[in-house]
Design an enzyme around this catalytic site. Structure first.
Site, PDB file in Angstrom:
ATOM      1  N   HIS A  35       0.855  -1.194   0.000  1.00 13.83           N
ATOM      2  CA  HIS A  35       0.000   0.000   0.000  1.00 13.83           C
ATOM      3  C   HIS A  35       0.888   1.240   0.000  1.00 13.83           C
ATOM      4  O   HIS A  35       2.118   1.128  -0.057  1.00 13.83           O
ATOM      5  CB  HIS A  35      -0.989  -0.031   1.157  1.00 13.83           C
ATOM      6  CG  HIS A  35      -0.354  -0.117   2.517  1.00 13.83           C
ATOM      7  ND1 HIS A  35       0.437   0.885   3.037  1.00 13.83           N
ATOM      8  CD2 HIS A  35      -0.390  -1.089   3.457  1.00 13.83           C
ATOM      9  CE1 HIS A  35       0.841   0.540   4.242  1.00 13.83           C
ATOM     10  NE2 HIS A  35       0.369  -0.661   4.512  1.00 13.83           N
ATOM     11  N   HIS A  76       4.070   1.585   2.278  1.00 11.23           N
ATOM     12  CA  HIS A  76       5.306   0.980   1.760  1.00 11.23           C
ATOM     13  C   HIS A  76       5.858   1.831   0.617  1.00 11.23           C
ATOM     14  O   HIS A  76       7.069   2.013   0.483  1.00 11.23           O
ATOM     15  CB  HIS A  76       5.043  -0.441   1.243  1.00 11.23           C
ATOM     16  CG  HIS A  76       4.332  -1.319   2.222  1.00 11.23           C
ATOM     17  ND1 HIS A  76       3.086  -1.836   1.983  1.00 11.23           N
ATOM     18  CD2 HIS A  76       4.685  -1.739   3.450  1.00 11.23           C
ATOM     19  CE1 HIS A  76       2.700  -2.562   3.026  1.00 11.23           C
ATOM     20  NE2 HIS A  76       3.654  -2.502   3.938  1.00 11.23           N
ATOM     21  N   CYS A  92       2.549  -9.550  20.004  1.00 15.73           N
ATOM     22  CA  CYS A  92       1.697  -8.936  18.987  1.00 15.73           C
ATOM     23  C   CYS A  92       2.040  -9.544  17.633  1.00 15.73           C
ATOM     24  O   CYS A  92       3.174  -9.400  17.166  1.00 15.73           O
ATOM     25  CB  CYS A  92       1.875  -7.417  18.949  1.00 15.73           C
ATOM     26  SG  CYS A  92       0.998  -6.690  17.543  1.00 15.73           S
ATOM     27  N   CYS A  94       3.159  -6.992  14.971  1.00 14.59           N
ATOM     28  CA  CYS A  94       4.571  -6.566  15.073  1.00 14.59           C
ATOM     29  C   CYS A  94       5.518  -7.757  14.997  1.00 14.59           C
ATOM     30  O   CYS A  94       6.716  -7.582  14.835  1.00 14.59           O
ATOM     31  CB  CYS A  94       4.833  -5.842  16.386  1.00 14.59           C
ATOM     32  SG  CYS A  94       3.918  -4.329  16.593  1.00 14.59           S
ATOM     33  N   CYS A 142      -1.741  -3.041  21.677  1.00  9.91           N
ATOM     34  CA  CYS A 142      -0.574  -2.586  20.910  1.00  9.91           C
ATOM     35  C   CYS A 142      -0.939  -1.268  20.240  1.00  9.91           C
ATOM     36  O   CYS A 142      -1.967  -1.168  19.576  1.00  9.91           O
ATOM     37  CB  CYS A 142      -0.215  -3.628  19.842  1.00  9.91           C
ATOM     38  SG  CYS A 142       0.901  -2.978  18.596  1.00  9.91           S
ATOM     39  N   HIS A 175      -1.221  -1.628  16.334  1.00  7.86           N
ATOM     40  CA  HIS A 175      -2.249  -2.459  15.706  1.00  7.86           C
ATOM     41  C   HIS A 175      -3.592  -2.435  16.416  1.00  7.86           C
ATOM     42  O   HIS A 175      -4.535  -3.084  15.961  1.00  7.86           O
ATOM     43  CB  HIS A 175      -1.734  -3.890  15.535  1.00  7.86           C
ATOM     44  CG  HIS A 175      -0.541  -3.955  14.632  1.00  7.86           C
ATOM     45  ND1 HIS A 175       0.753  -4.020  15.087  1.00  7.86           N
ATOM     46  CD2 HIS A 175      -0.463  -3.886  13.280  1.00  7.86           C
ATOM     47  CE1 HIS A 175       1.581  -4.024  14.055  1.00  7.86           C
ATOM     48  NE2 HIS A 175       0.880  -3.941  12.945  1.00  7.86           N
ATOM     49  N   LYS A 194      -2.864   5.024  11.858  1.00  8.88           N
ATOM     50  CA  LYS A 194      -1.827   4.526  10.952  1.00  8.88           C
ATOM     51  C   LYS A 194      -2.479   3.591   9.931  1.00  8.88           C
ATOM     52  O   LYS A 194      -3.257   2.719  10.286  1.00  8.88           O
ATOM     53  CB  LYS A 194      -0.767   3.754  11.728  1.00  8.88           C
ATOM     54  CG  LYS A 194       0.354   3.284  10.835  1.00  8.88           C
ATOM     55  CD  LYS A 194       1.213   2.215  11.478  1.00  8.88           C
ATOM     56  CE  LYS A 194       2.155   1.616  10.471  1.00  8.88           C
ATOM     57  NZ  LYS A 194       2.666   0.314  10.877  1.00  8.88           N
ATOM     58  N   LYS A 223      -2.307  -2.845   6.728  1.00 11.70           N
ATOM     59  CA  LYS A 223      -3.115  -3.977   6.275  1.00 11.70           C
ATOM     60  C   LYS A 223      -3.832  -4.592   7.453  1.00 11.70           C
ATOM     61  O   LYS A 223      -4.982  -4.989   7.356  1.00 11.70           O
ATOM     62  CB  LYS A 223      -2.201  -5.023   5.625  1.00 11.70           C
ATOM     63  CG  LYS A 223      -1.779  -4.620   4.221  1.00 11.70           C
ATOM     64  CD  LYS A 223      -0.834  -5.634   3.610  1.00 11.70           C
ATOM     65  CE  LYS A 223       0.570  -5.467   4.153  1.00 11.70           C
ATOM     66  NZ  LYS A 223       1.619  -5.899   3.248  1.00 11.70           N
TER      67      LYS A 223
HETATM   68  N1  MSP Z   1       9.088  -6.800   8.020  1.00 10.95           N
HETATM   69  C1  MSP Z   1       9.222  -5.725   8.914  1.00 10.95           C
HETATM   70  C2  MSP Z   1      10.508  -4.960   8.673  1.00 10.95           C
HETATM   71  C3  MSP Z   1      11.755  -5.754   8.767  1.00 10.95           C
HETATM   72  S1  MSP Z   1      13.142  -4.816   8.311  1.00 10.95           S
HETATM   73  C4  MSP Z   1      14.440  -5.742   8.817  1.00 10.95           C
HETATM   74  C5  MSP Z   1       8.064  -4.770   8.732  1.00 10.95           C
HETATM   75  N2  MSP Z   1       7.401  -4.861   7.575  1.00 10.95           N
HETATM   76  S2  MSP Z   1       6.122  -3.991   7.158  1.00 10.95           S
HETATM   77  O1  MSP Z   1       5.616  -4.536   5.928  1.00 10.95           O
HETATM   78  O2  MSP Z   1       5.208  -3.844   8.230  1.00 10.95           O
HETATM   79  O3  MSP Z   1       6.714  -2.618   6.758  1.00 10.95           O
HETATM   80  C6  MSP Z   1       6.961  -1.644   7.687  1.00 10.95           C
HETATM   81  C7  MSP Z   1       7.459  -0.438   6.960  1.00 10.95           C
HETATM   82  O4  MSP Z   1       6.571  -0.085   5.893  1.00 10.95           O
HETATM   83  C8  MSP Z   1       7.477   0.793   7.848  1.00 10.95           C
HETATM   84  O5  MSP Z   1       8.638   0.894   8.602  1.00 10.95           O
HETATM   85  C9  MSP Z   1       7.394   1.868   6.816  1.00 10.95           C
HETATM   86  O6  MSP Z   1       8.639   1.985   6.204  1.00 10.95           O
HETATM   87  C10 MSP Z   1       6.379   1.303   5.841  1.00 10.95           C
HETATM   88  N3  MSP Z   1       5.012   1.574   6.248  1.00 10.95           N
HETATM   89  C11 MSP Z   1       4.032   0.657   6.487  1.00 10.95           C
HETATM   90  N4  MSP Z   1       2.900   1.317   6.832  1.00 10.95           N
HETATM   91  C12 MSP Z   1       3.136   2.641   6.838  1.00 10.95           C
HETATM   92  C13 MSP Z   1       2.339   3.783   6.963  1.00 10.95           C
HETATM   93  N5  MSP Z   1       1.066   3.737   7.231  1.00 10.95           N
HETATM   94  N6  MSP Z   1       2.938   4.976   6.723  1.00 10.95           N
HETATM   95  C14 MSP Z   1       4.230   5.101   6.321  1.00 10.95           C
HETATM   96  N7  MSP Z   1       4.991   4.042   6.194  1.00 10.95           N
HETATM   97  C15 MSP Z   1       4.545   2.819   6.684  1.00 10.95           C
HETATM   98  O7  MSP Z   1       7.819  -3.998   9.625  1.00 10.95           O
END
Ligand code: MSP
Length: 470
Positions: A19, A22, A127, A130, A144, A147, A296, A299
């Protein structure tokens, strides 16, 4: 030979489609990578997939698929989005890659032999969003914060990694900027956390989660996200797990992450490296969250704005622009389709698009339009902003020129000058052409396609409308 500049995004969970959260991180990393390349630095830019863990195992089951098949599909969706967003990464890391798994096992074996990883028992609130145990200060009303769910209470045998002994050295690294955390407020937050809390040993394995990497010394346990995923930052460079032979790109120069995973990146990750005697990252660059409806976007919460919808509406550069200009880098950004559409129309269709098409139309009345592009140099103020990771301000710098020029056209009225003051007309249009060439140059890291289109238009003396009003 100087070391390549190594920049990473997190490896994203493959529990569903990507989304715009990312996309925000990945576009920002792409802008920085392109900026470094334009300064003639060699760049290695990695992004990738975090494929193990309970969350993914459960989602695959819900979808009636094998975990591997499920993650393969999601990897394809992420890669497709990066292609559409013009993300010029060097390599895509996958934690299910056999070479990665081998390296992780080698590291775990070594840490276990040295007693840094030991068998224990953990009781805590886990969680699944997380994929880790949460401490009390990370919960609000027992839920959390990320989430909005009550984590599961787990009591189980686990392997733990020692943390306490490294805390002082870690604190010093962050204080001295040997491990630089920026923007400043995030550094302050981490410092106060490390000064006030004693780091607890972290659980690195789960006993009843099959979808992970088996511990080489106890195959009834698997390791997952934290350890597994972190090491992908090294294995994506071809690292085999041998701490005496590090890749040429190491240490990593910039790791861009959302603030949700700052604490783990500023504690577990550097401490893991310190245990291995491997240099720690030079910089953690944290950004805020994209909110949707004040929460925030994620998904897990189910309130996502689709990247495909944005791409369809705003195009690749429209989407890149809206994300990067949405607010101060580091702060949370609350986005709605309505506000994004307004911004698109104001800044891209009316602002930049209008400027370029008006000037080129007027320039067609010049005898010899000056379409020479400026040198490769960026102006110092612009350089300072990008070197300081102030991406939104970098865009503001460019849009200042756009609006100044649009104002200048209104004031000088070149359509009248062309009839009664040819010399002045010439002067006005040459200045505008020069500015547009500069704008195209400055846009390169942010909006590569638009930058190319403007440069081509300047050569050809004509332009298709750049951004259609919607
Ligand atoms: N898999 C772990 C990260 C491991 S790194 C060694 C993870 N993945 S995640 O799919 O949840 O991605 C988290 C990252 O996606 C956040 O740190 C950020 O970079 C981005 N984002 C996910 N949702 C977000 C928002 N709503 N807003 C901005 N960025 C966010 O955590």
């Amino acid at each position: 030979m100087s070391k390549p500049f190594y920049i990473t995004t997190p490896v994203y969970y493959m529990n569903g489609a990507p989304h715009i959260g990312h996309a925000y991180t990945t576009v920002a990393a792409d802008v920085l990578a392109r900026f470094k390349k334009l300064q003639e630095e060699e760049v290695f830019f990695s992004t990738g997939a975090d494929e193990h863990g309970l969350k993914i195992q459960r989602k695959a089951k819900e979808a009636g698929k094998e975990p591997q098949e499920f993650v393969d599909e999601n990897v394809a969706r992420f890669q497709e989005l990066w292609r559409k967003l013009d993300i010029d990464y060097t390599k895509f890391a996958r934690t299910t890659d056999p070479a990665h798994k081998q390296a992780v096992q080698k590291v775990l074996q070594d840490l276990h032999e040295r007693g840094i990883i030991y068998k224990g028992f953990y009781e805590g609130r886990y969680c699944v969003g997380c994929e880790r145990f949460k401490t009390d200060d990370e919960l609000a009303d027992g839920k959390c914060r990320e989430h909005n769910m009550i984590p599961e209470l787990l009591k189980e045998e686990t392997y733990l990694m020692k943390m306490a002994a490294a805390q002082k050295e870690l604190l010093e690294k962050i204080e001295s900027n040997a491990l630089h955390i920026t923007p400043e407020k995030y550094k302050t937050e981490m410092l106060s956390f490390l000064r006030s809390e004693n780091l607890q040993d972290v659980s690195i394995s789960r006993k009843h989660v099959s979808w992970g990497i088996p511990l080489p010394f106890d195959e009834s346990h698997t390791t997952y996200v934290w350890v597994d995923a972190f090491l992908s930052y090294l294995t994506v460079l071809g690292w085999s797990g041998d701490k005496n032979t590090l890749p040429a790109e190491w240490p990593v120069d910039a790791q861009i992450i959302g603030k949700d995973i700052l604490r783990v990146h500023a504690t577990i990750w550097p401490i893991l490296l310190m245990h291995l005697g491997v240099p720690t990252p030079k910089l953690l660059l944290a950004h805020g969250h994209i909110l949707s409806g004040g929460k925030k976007m994620s998904k897990t919460l189910g309130n996502v704005i689709s990247a495909d919808e944005m791409l369809e509406k705003f195009g690749v550069d429209g989407t890149r622009y809206i994300l990067m200009s949405a607010g101060t880098f580091g702060d949370d950004l609350d986005l709605t389709m309505e506000r994004m559409t307004e911004k698109y129309n104001a800044d891209l269709a009316n602002g930049l698009g209008n400027l370029v098409s008006r000037v080129l139309k007027l320039a067609s009345q010049l005898k010899a339009p000056n379409s020479k592009l400026p040198t490769k140099q960026f102006p110092k103020n612009f350089l300072d902003l990008l070197n300081d990771y102030k991406l939104d301000e970098g865009l503001k710098y460019i849009w200042n020129i756009v609006s100044e020029d649009n104002k200048y056209i209104e004031e000088t009225k070149p359509w009248e000058l062309v009839k009664n003051d040819k010399a002045k007309f010439e002067e006005v249009i040459q200045k505008l052409l020069k500015d547009i060439a500069l704008i195209a140059h400055l846009l390169q890291p942010f909006l590569p396609e638009t930058s190319r289109k403007i440069e081509t238009a300047l050569q050809a003396g004509a332009v298709e409308p750049l951004f259609q009003r919607i």
